[in-house]
Write an enzyme that holds these catalytic residues in place. Structure first.
Site, PDB file in Angstrom:
ATOM      1  N   SER A  93       1.141  -0.787   0.153  1.00 15.84           N
ATOM      2  CA  SER A  93       0.515  -0.284  -0.065  1.00 15.84           C
ATOM      3  C   SER A  93       0.660   0.989   0.284  1.00 15.84           C
ATOM      4  O   SER A  93       1.663   1.841  -1.082  1.00 15.84           O
ATOM      5  CB  SER A  93      -0.836   0.171   1.071  1.00 15.84           C
ATOM      6  OG  SER A  93      -1.868   0.982   1.267  1.00 15.84           O
ATOM      7  N   HIS A 118      -3.354  -1.663  -4.370  1.00 18.69           N
ATOM      8  CA  HIS A 118      -4.624  -1.666  -3.691  1.00 18.69           C
ATOM      9  C   HIS A 118      -4.727  -0.551  -4.290  1.00 18.69           C
ATOM     10  O   HIS A 118      -4.486   0.488  -3.908  1.00 18.69           O
ATOM     11  CB  HIS A 118      -5.560  -2.373  -2.589  1.00 18.69           C
ATOM     12  CG  HIS A 118      -4.792  -1.925  -1.397  1.00 18.69           C
ATOM     13  ND1 HIS A 118      -5.466  -0.993  -1.133  1.00 18.69           N
ATOM     14  CD2 HIS A 118      -3.766  -2.201  -0.697  1.00 18.69           C
ATOM     15  CE1 HIS A 118      -5.422  -0.533   0.205  1.00 18.69           C
ATOM     16  NE2 HIS A 118      -4.070  -1.147   0.610  1.00 18.69           N
TER      17      HIS A 118
END
Length: 192
Positions: A93, A118
């Site tokens: 992330s 993501h």
């Protein structure tokens, strides 16, 4: 009366502290938040003032606050010395956002590193109007991520958008093929 501290010998750093402050290594581990970003950026700026020699940034992070990751990512690109990012454990992330702040040839990882990309998420509460504003910001952030990771990997932003719609895990081999990673290394001697 003597002033506090006068006449006292200054406290000398211990051997571990002395080695840490002499090295050109920065460690980013744990959740990416404002405190970690401030500490990391302060250290990068101090090392950049000291010398143009390369800086090694070791990253193992589950991610965290996007704007804190942006701060570190942008400073990596802003300073003069080369920053070599070295992933270990997991680079996920906002940790991946920091990781790609370095040029591809300066992105390394150790053999057992995993990567996670993501789309951004938010935990919003409040009025319907405030929730709509936050939703629009998350959509804009997702589009920005697609462009940023597209530029960093050579993948088309449309592919990035599709891939990050859900958690997108990559092994070291997959990260190499995807363009997220420059080299897998086993020892410090392999850094170029």
């Amino acid at each position: 009366m003597e002033e506090p501290g006068k006449g006292e010998e200054p406290k000398q750093p211990g051997p571990i502290e002395a080695l840490f402050f002499k090295s050109r290594n920065v460690i980013v581990t744990g959740e990416i938040n404002d405190k970690l970003a401030q500490r990391t950026v302060t250290q990068l700026l101090a090392l950049a003032e000291d010398s143009d020699a390369p800086i090694n940034m070791f990253i193992s992070s589950p991610g965290g606050h996007v704007e804190s990751g942006d701060m570190v990512h942008d400073i990596i690109k802003f300073i003069r010395p080369t920053v070599r990012t070295i992933g270990s454990g997991w680079v996920a992330s906002a940790g991946a956002l920091i990781f790609v702040g370095a040029k591809l040839e300066n992105r390394y990882c150790l053999p057992n590193t995993r990567f996670l990309l993501h789309e951004p998420s938010g935990g919003v509460r409040g009025s319907a109007s405030d929730i709509a504003i936050q939703a629009e910001q998350v959509i804009r952030m997702r589009e920005r991520f697609a462009k940023l990771f597209g530029t960093a990997t050579g993948q088309p932003p449309e592919k990035i958008m599709k891939d990050i719609h859900r958690d997108f895990w990559l092994t070291t081999e997959e990260a190499l093929a995807y363009g997220l990673l420059g080299s897998v290394i086993n020892t410090v001697d392999e850094l170029k």
